[in-house]
Motif scaffolding. Structure first.
Motif, mmCIF file in Angstrom:
data_model
loop_
_atom_site.group_PDB
_atom_site.id
_atom_site.type_symbol
_atom_site.label_atom_id
_atom_site.label_comp_id
_atom_site.label_asym_id
_atom_site.label_seq_id
_atom_site.Cartn_x
_atom_site.Cartn_y
_atom_site.Cartn_z
ATOM 1 N N GLN A 93 100.352 -29.623 -60.621
ATOM 2 C CA GLN A 93 99.552 -29.560 -61.850
ATOM 3 C C GLN A 93 99.651 -28.195 -62.533
ATOM 4 O OE1 GLN A 93 96.101 -31.078 -59.430
ATOM 5 N NE2 GLN A 93 95.667 -32.193 -61.333
ATOM 6 N N LEU A 94 100.353 -27.260 -61.899
ATOM 7 C CA LEU A 94 100.472 -25.912 -62.463
ATOM 8 C C LEU A 94 101.854 -25.700 -63.063
ATOM 9 C CD1 LEU A 94 97.924 -25.595 -60.686
ATOM 10 C CD2 LEU A 94 98.757 -23.327 -60.055
ATOM 11 N N SER A 95 101.938 -24.766 -63.994
ATOM 12 C CA SER A 95 103.243 -24.385 -64.534
ATOM 13 C C SER A 95 104.014 -23.603 -63.473
ATOM 14 C CB SER A 95 103.059 -23.500 -65.769
ATOM 15 O OG SER A 95 102.617 -22.214 -65.376
ATOM 16 N N GLY A 96 105.314 -23.460 -63.696
ATOM 17 C CA GLY A 96 106.134 -22.690 -62.761
ATOM 18 C C GLY A 96 105.639 -21.263 -62.595
ATOM 19 N N PRO A 101 112.485 -13.913 -58.003
ATOM 20 C CA PRO A 101 111.258 -14.694 -58.171
ATOM 21 C C PRO A 101 111.090 -15.303 -59.558
ATOM 22 C CG PRO A 101 110.763 -12.364 -58.266
ATOM 23 C CD PRO A 101 112.199 -12.476 -57.816
ATOM 24 N N THR A 102 111.833 -14.812 -60.537
ATOM 25 C CA THR A 102 111.644 -15.344 -61.898
ATOM 26 C C THR A 102 112.838 -16.149 -62.391
ATOM 27 O OG1 THR A 102 112.481 -13.301 -62.901
ATOM 28 C CG2 THR A 102 110.108 -13.453 -62.563
ATOM 29 N N MET A 145 107.455 -17.712 -69.105
ATOM 30 C CA MET A 145 106.657 -17.525 -67.889
ATOM 31 C C MET A 145 107.114 -16.345 -67.058
ATOM 32 S SD MET A 145 106.403 -21.439 -66.868
ATOM 33 C CE MET A 145 105.731 -22.586 -68.065
ATOM 34 N N ILE A 146 108.258 -15.796 -67.431
ATOM 35 C CA ILE A 146 108.825 -14.719 -66.623
ATOM 36 C C ILE A 146 107.907 -13.507 -66.629
ATOM 37 C CG2 ILE A 146 110.741 -13.066 -66.540
ATOM 38 C CD1 ILE A 146 112.602 -15.366 -67.339
ATOM 39 N N VAL A 177 104.780 -13.356 -64.384
ATOM 40 C CA VAL A 177 105.063 -13.080 -62.971
ATOM 41 C C VAL A 177 105.463 -11.610 -62.794
ATOM 42 C CG1 VAL A 177 106.609 -13.618 -61.041
ATOM 43 C CG2 VAL A 177 105.645 -15.466 -62.442
ATOM 44 N N LEU A 178 106.299 -11.108 -63.706
ATOM 45 C CA LEU A 178 106.714 -9.701 -63.606
ATOM 46 C C LEU A 178 105.515 -8.768 -63.764
ATOM 47 C CD1 LEU A 178 110.077 -9.705 -65.609
ATOM 48 C CD2 LEU A 178 109.769 -9.651 -63.125
ATOM 49 N N ASP A 179 104.548 -9.169 -64.609
ATOM 50 C CA ASP A 179 103.359 -8.322 -64.792
ATOM 51 C C ASP A 179 102.572 -8.202 -63.485
ATOM 52 O OD1 ASP A 179 103.990 -7.905 -67.415
ATOM 53 O OD2 ASP A 179 102.493 -9.299 -68.233
ATOM 54 N N VAL A 180 102.442 -9.319 -62.765
ATOM 55 C CA VAL A 180 101.754 -9.278 -61.470
ATOM 56 C C VAL A 180 102.514 -8.366 -60.501
ATOM 57 C CG1 VAL A 180 101.209 -10.663 -59.419
ATOM 58 C CG2 VAL A 180 100.625 -11.529 -61.694
#
Ligand SMILES: Nc1ncnc2c1ncn2[C@@H]1O[C@H](COP(=O)(O)OP(=O)(O)OP(=O)(O)O)[C@@H](O)[C@H]1O
Ligand SMILES: [Mg+2]
Length: 249
Positions: free
Chosen positions: A143-146, A170-171, A178-179, A182-185
Motif C-alpha cells: 500500500q506504500l510507494s517505493g 537504495p534509490t 521518490m529518489i 530517500v536520499l534526504d533520509v
C-alpha cells in the motif's frame, strides 16, 4: 564490545573469486566511526559483492574483515549479532509483504534482540516518524510507494541499532520523484554521525554527505578521494572514462 583504536570497519587484503572471476581483488579499506563512504564504479566491478561480504552474505577466500575490532563470525549466534551491528538496505526493499509496516520494523528487535513488544513499538514509531512514514504504520508494504517502502526499510535497519549501515543502490529502483525523499533520509543519517558505506551513482548525495568516494573497477579499488576532488579531478583513466559516461546522462 571490543574497545580498539582501529577504524570501525576494516578490510585487509580481501580476495574473493566466483569461479575464474576475481571479483574482489586485494581490497584494503578502512572506515572510521562516523565516516560516510560512497562506492561507485561500473556494473560488475564488485560493489555489491563488497557490501555482501561486509555483512557476510558472501564468504571471502582470504584476507580479513573486522567490525569494531572483531573478525566476522562464521555462523550461529555471533553471526546474528553481526547482522544486527551491520544494517543493510538493498535496491529492492525486501519488506515482509504480509506484515504491517510497524511489524516489519519491530520484528528484528523483538525476535533477535528480545526487546519487549511495547518498547519495540515505541522505538519503531519514533523511527517511522524520523523517516516520515509514521502515518503509514498500520498499512502493508504494497500500500506504500517505493520511496516510502525504502524509508521503512531504512527504519527497520535502524531499529537494530547498527554500528554501520550499508546501502546498495537504495534509490536505483525508484521513480525519480521518490529518489530525493530517500536520499534526504540518508543525508540526515550521515549528518547525525552514522557510519555508512553507500553504493550509489547519486553525485549530489556523494557531494553533500560523503567524506570519501571509493572508485572500483574490475574488483579493485582504483582510487579514493574526497568527493569534490574525485569528481573534478579523477586520476585514473578508468575513473575519467566512467565519470564521462555517467555525467553526460
Ligand atoms: N553469486 C554469483 N555467482 C557468480 N558470479 C557472480 C555472483 N554474484 C556476482 N557475480 C559476478 O561478480 C561480478 C561482480 O558483481 P557485483 O554484483 O558485485 O557487481 P556490481 O559492481 O555490484 O555491479 P552492478 O553495478 O551491476 O550492481 C559480476 O561479474 C557478477 O556477474
Ligand atoms: Mg551491484
Amino acid at each position: 564490545m571490543a574497545q580498539t583504536a582501529e577504524p570501525l570497519v576494516v578490510l585487509d587484503e580481501v580476495n574473493k573469486h566466483f569461479g575464474e572471476l576475481h571479483v574482489l581483488n586485494n581490497i584494503n579499506l578502512a572506515v572510521a566511526t562516523g565516516e560516510v563512504i560512497v562506492v561507485i564504479g561500473p556494473s560488475g566491478s564488485g560493489k555489491s559483492t563488497l557490501c555482501r561480504a561486509i555483512n557476510r552474505l558472501e564468504t571471502i577466500d582470504d584476507g580479513s574483515i573486522r567490525i569494531d575490532g572483531q573478525e566476522l563470525p562464521q555462523e550461529g549466534k555471533a553471526l546474528a549479532g553481526l547482522r544486527a551491528d551491520v544494517g543493510m538496505v538493498f535496491q529492492s526493499f525486501n519488506l515482509f509483504a504480509h506484515k504491517t509496516i510497524l511489524e516489519n520494523v519491530t520484528l528484528g528487535p523483538i525476535k533477535v534482540k528480545k526487546v519487549a513488544k511495547k518498547e519495540a513499538e515505541e522505538e519503531a514509531m519514533a523511527l517511522l516518524e524520523r523517516v516520515g512514514v509514521a502515518n503509514q504504520a498500520h498499512k502493508y508494504p504494497a500500500q506504500l510507494s517505493g520511496g516510502q517502502q525504502q524509508r521503512v526499510a531504512i527504519a527497520r535497519s535502524l531499529a537494530m541499532k547498527p554500528k554501520v549501515m550499508l546501502f546498495d543502490e537504495p534509490t536505483s529502483a525508484l521513480d525519480p520523484e521518490m529518489i530525493n525523499e530517500v536520499l534526504d533520509v540518508m543525508t540526515s543519517l550521515a549528518h547525525e554521525g552514522m557510519t555508512m558505506i553507500v553504493v550509489t551513482h547519486e553525485m549530489g548525495f556523494a557531494r553533500k554527505a560523503a567524506n570519501r568516494v571509493v572508485f572500483m573497477a574490475d574488483g579493485r579499488i582504483q582510487e579514493e578521494a574526497e568527493p569534490e576532488e574525485f569528481f573534478t579531478n579523477p586520476q585514473s583513466e578508468r575513473a575519467k572514462d566512467f565519470l564521462s559516461k555517467i555525467l553526460t546522462h
